[in-house]
Design a protein around this motif. Structure first.
Motif, PDB file in Angstrom:
ATOM      1  N   VAL A  87      44.362  38.454  42.847  1.00  0.00           N
ATOM      2  CA  VAL A  87      44.022  37.035  42.874  1.00  0.00           C
ATOM      3  C   VAL A  87      43.078  36.674  41.731  1.00  0.00           C
ATOM      4  O   VAL A  87      42.082  37.369  41.478  1.00  0.00           O
ATOM      5  CB  VAL A  87      43.375  36.666  44.226  1.00  0.00           C
ATOM      6  N   PHE A  88      43.400  35.573  41.056  1.00  0.00           N
ATOM      7  CA  PHE A  88      42.524  34.999  40.034  1.00  0.00           C
ATOM      8  C   PHE A  88      42.125  33.592  40.480  1.00  0.00           C
ATOM      9  O   PHE A  88      42.970  32.830  40.964  1.00  0.00           O
ATOM     10  CB  PHE A  88      43.233  34.903  38.688  1.00  0.00           C
ATOM     11  N   VAL A  89      40.867  33.250  40.308  1.00  0.00           N
ATOM     12  CA  VAL A  89      40.376  31.904  40.603  1.00  0.00           C
ATOM     13  C   VAL A  89      39.889  31.290  39.299  1.00  0.00           C
ATOM     14  O   VAL A  89      38.937  31.784  38.692  1.00  0.00           O
ATOM     15  CB  VAL A  89      39.248  31.925  41.652  1.00  0.00           C
ATOM     16  N   ASP A  90      40.575  30.259  38.842  1.00  0.00           N
ATOM     17  CA  ASP A  90      40.266  29.624  37.564  1.00  0.00           C
ATOM     18  C   ASP A  90      40.189  30.648  36.432  1.00  0.00           C
ATOM     19  O   ASP A  90      39.313  30.601  35.562  1.00  0.00           O
ATOM     20  CB  ASP A  90      38.974  28.821  37.646  1.00  0.00           C
ATOM     21  N   GLY A  91      41.113  31.602  36.479  1.00  0.00           N
ATOM     22  CA  GLY A  91      41.235  32.571  35.405  1.00  0.00           C
ATOM     23  C   GLY A  91      40.357  33.795  35.515  1.00  0.00           C
ATOM     24  O   GLY A  91      40.382  34.652  34.631  1.00  0.00           O
ATOM     25  N   VAL A  92      39.587  33.921  36.603  1.00  0.00           N
ATOM     26  CA  VAL A  92      38.684  35.067  36.787  1.00  0.00           C
ATOM     27  C   VAL A  92      39.170  35.891  37.982  1.00  0.00           C
ATOM     28  O   VAL A  92      39.395  35.350  39.068  1.00  0.00           O
ATOM     29  CB  VAL A  92      37.235  34.608  37.016  1.00  0.00           C
ATOM     30  N   PHE A  93      39.313  37.185  37.784  1.00  0.00           N
ATOM     31  CA  PHE A  93      39.796  38.059  38.847  1.00  0.00           C
ATOM     32  C   PHE A  93      38.829  38.068  40.015  1.00  0.00           C
ATOM     33  O   PHE A  93      37.614  38.216  39.845  1.00  0.00           O
ATOM     34  CB  PHE A  93      39.991  39.482  38.322  1.00  0.00           C
ATOM     35  N   ASP A  94      39.364  37.920  41.226  1.00  0.00           N
ATOM     36  CA  ASP A  94      38.571  37.916  42.453  1.00  0.00           C
ATOM     37  C   ASP A  94      38.962  39.148  43.273  1.00  0.00           C
ATOM     38  O   ASP A  94      39.955  39.123  44.009  1.00  0.00           O
ATOM     39  CB  ASP A  94      38.842  36.635  43.241  1.00  0.00           C
ATOM     40  N   ALA A  95      38.176  40.204  43.139  1.00  0.00           N
ATOM     41  CA  ALA A  95      38.500  41.452  43.830  1.00  0.00           C
ATOM     42  C   ALA A  95      38.417  41.301  45.337  1.00  0.00           C
ATOM     43  O   ALA A  95      39.175  41.946  46.075  1.00  0.00           O
ATOM     44  CB  ALA A  95      37.556  42.561  43.349  1.00  0.00           C
ATOM     45  N   ALA A  96      37.513  40.448  45.819  1.00  0.00           N
ATOM     46  CA  ALA A  96      37.323  40.296  47.266  1.00  0.00           C
ATOM     47  C   ALA A  96      38.568  39.725  47.938  1.00  0.00           C
ATOM     48  O   ALA A  96      38.860  40.053  49.096  1.00  0.00           O
ATOM     49  CB  ALA A  96      36.111  39.407  47.538  1.00  0.00           C
ATOM     50  N   GLN A  97      39.277  38.856  47.245  1.00  0.00           N
ATOM     51  CA  GLN A  97      40.478  38.262  47.825  1.00  0.00           C
ATOM     52  C   GLN A  97      41.731  39.089  47.561  1.00  0.00           C
ATOM     53  O   GLN A  97      42.800  38.772  48.088  1.00  0.00           O
ATOM     54  CB  GLN A  97      40.700  36.855  47.262  1.00  0.00           C
ATOM     55  N   SER A  98      41.613  40.129  46.757  1.00  0.00           N
ATOM     56  CA  SER A  98      42.769  40.899  46.322  1.00  0.00           C
ATOM     57  C   SER A  98      42.979  42.141  47.175  1.00  0.00           C
ATOM     58  O   SER A  98      42.067  42.626  47.850  1.00  0.00           O
ATOM     59  CB  SER A  98      42.600  41.310  44.856  1.00  0.00           C
TER      60      SER A  98
END
Length: 428
Positions: A87-98
């Motif tokens: 998952v990326f949020v506004d282009g930044v990887f979000d490890a917590a959601q991945s």
């Protein structure tokens, strides 16, 4: 030759806050791209391959604000597919959601973790296919991405992946500006499916470099998100080896401006490359598919199938070229681009091209634009089908050839159901 001042000024403004980061091989590749970009500048409306699409909002210093889109209780595309989600949020990887990347059964490394690894396989791929794809047509937005992207993944499949990899791109800020760069390498005989879904950001610039070795199979399916005001420029650079398979399908619904480029090079005998797209747009929708397929080996097959449904002044663009190099005998190249105009205000602009330097080939291209078949519409209505339902059935039938390029029927059915939903929401 020096760049025109307007291009120099535009480039300086766009890159004023960007830095080609890194100290190892990745930093070197970024600085190389930065130097190449300085020599070519950013695209302008006068550039040949931007004649039909104004790149200003993609090249200006700051993105045009894009209102956030509420999809209600609609599930994300591919939500029912068993896949590893990154998952990326506004282009930044979000490890917590991945999900845990190791579940895919392939090697996955975040871009930021690879710079210090001098023996990393990606040093032979990052920016390499992008640089090869700059000839004979310059693609400066891809070079900009190579120079400055700090987000993305390096993925290597050595066998058949345990499950697909699914990239989810969430848009949460009205002024977000995302640069994402993925490198994907399939070793000989490997197989991998990559899914992508979501708008990414207010302005989204993405590059994917895909190296498909001999006998490998790569499947790519994406849905670009339904945000009405988003703007995106994407590039997929692929190199296909002997008896290898590359298939890519894109669904686009909504968005102010979308430019999808596919640059495909068939370098091994008996390689196969299929690229397809289905786009549905309403109002201030401008959608541009630009494709360049190079046949450089024997008995290779390529297919380009693009369908666009446009209404209320929406604009569709297709620029597709098949280049058959000398010696690439027994080439089978097919290209079709078609639009269905649901009113008199929309338009479709097409530029199909063939350039052939071999004498034993089978290549064809065609482009059409028209309205719904009134005879077919009357036939359905005469059998008791309401007019709006009949129109939707005919639109889905029109798009079917592109959707049929998806081999996984579960994913294809998900795409069909989303198109049906779009048609239902836009009936009036």
């Amino acid at each position: 030759m020096a760049l025109p001042q307007a291009k120099t000024d535009a480039l300086q403004a766009r890159t004023a806050t960007l830095t080609a980061q890194g100290t190892g091989w990745l930093g070197s590749a970024r600085r190389d791209a930065e130097a190449r970009l300085a020599a070519m500048g950013l695209p302008g409306k006068r550039d040949e391959y931007w004649r039909y699409t104004d790149p200003t909002s993609l090249t200006q210093e700051a993105p045009v604000p894009a209102a956030l889109f509420d999809a209600g209780d609609e599930a994300p595309a591919f939500d029912g597919i068993d896949a590893v989600k990154l998952v990326f949020v506004d282009g930044v990887f979000d490890a917590a959601q991945s999900d845990d990347p190791s579940l895919a059964g392939v090697e996955i490394t975040h871009l930021s973790a690879a710079d210090g690894l001098d023996i990393h396989w990606a040093r032979e791929l990052y920016g390499v296919l992008e640089a090869r794809g700059q000839n004979p047509v310059q693609r400066p937005l891809a070079t900009l991405n190579t120079a400055y992207a700090t987000e993305g993944f390096l993925i290597r499949a050595t066998g058949k992946a345990a499950m697909p990899i699914s990239f989810l791109y969430h848009h949460r800020s009205e002024t977000s500006d995302a640069l994402i760069h993925h490198c994907i390498k399939l070793d000989a005989g490997a197989e991998l499916t990559v899914l992508e879904n979501g708008p990414g950001a207010a302005r989204f610039t993405k590059v994917m470099e895909v190296d498909v070795a001999d006998g490998a199979r790569f499947h790519h399916i994406r849905a670009q998100g339904r945000d009405h005001e988003r703007r995106a420029a994407t590039h997929v650079f692929s190199r296909i080896g002997e008896k290898a398979l590359f298939k890519s399908f894109t669904l686009t619904a909504n968005g102010c401006l979308t430019r999808n480029e596919q640059i495909i090079e068939l370098v091994g005998d008996d390689g196969v490359a299929h690229v397809a797209g289905a786009a549905v747009g309403d109002g201030t929708f401008h959608h541009d598919d630009t494709v360049f397929v190079t046949h450089a080996a024997l008995r290779c097959e390529s297919r380009q199938v693009f369908k666009k449904v446009l209404k209320n002044g929406a604009v569709g663009v297709f620029q597709g070229k098949i280049l058959v190099k000398q010696g690439a005998q027994k080439t089978d190249g097919y290209q079709i681009s078609q639009s269905l105009l649901l009113d008199g205000d929309s338009q479709f602009l097409a530029k199909p091209e063939l350039e052939i330097y071999a004498d034993d080939v089978k290549c064809s291209h065609g482009s059409t634009s028209g309205a719904i078949d009134e005879t077919a519409l009357f036939y359905l209505q005469s059998r008791g089908v309401p007019k709006r339902v009949a129109q939707s059935l005919l639109v889905l039938a029109f798009l079917a050839e592109a959707i049929d390029e998806i081999e996984d029927e579960t994913i294809a059915e998900d795409i069909r159901s989303r198109l049906e939903g779009w048609l239902q929401r836009h009936e009036h």
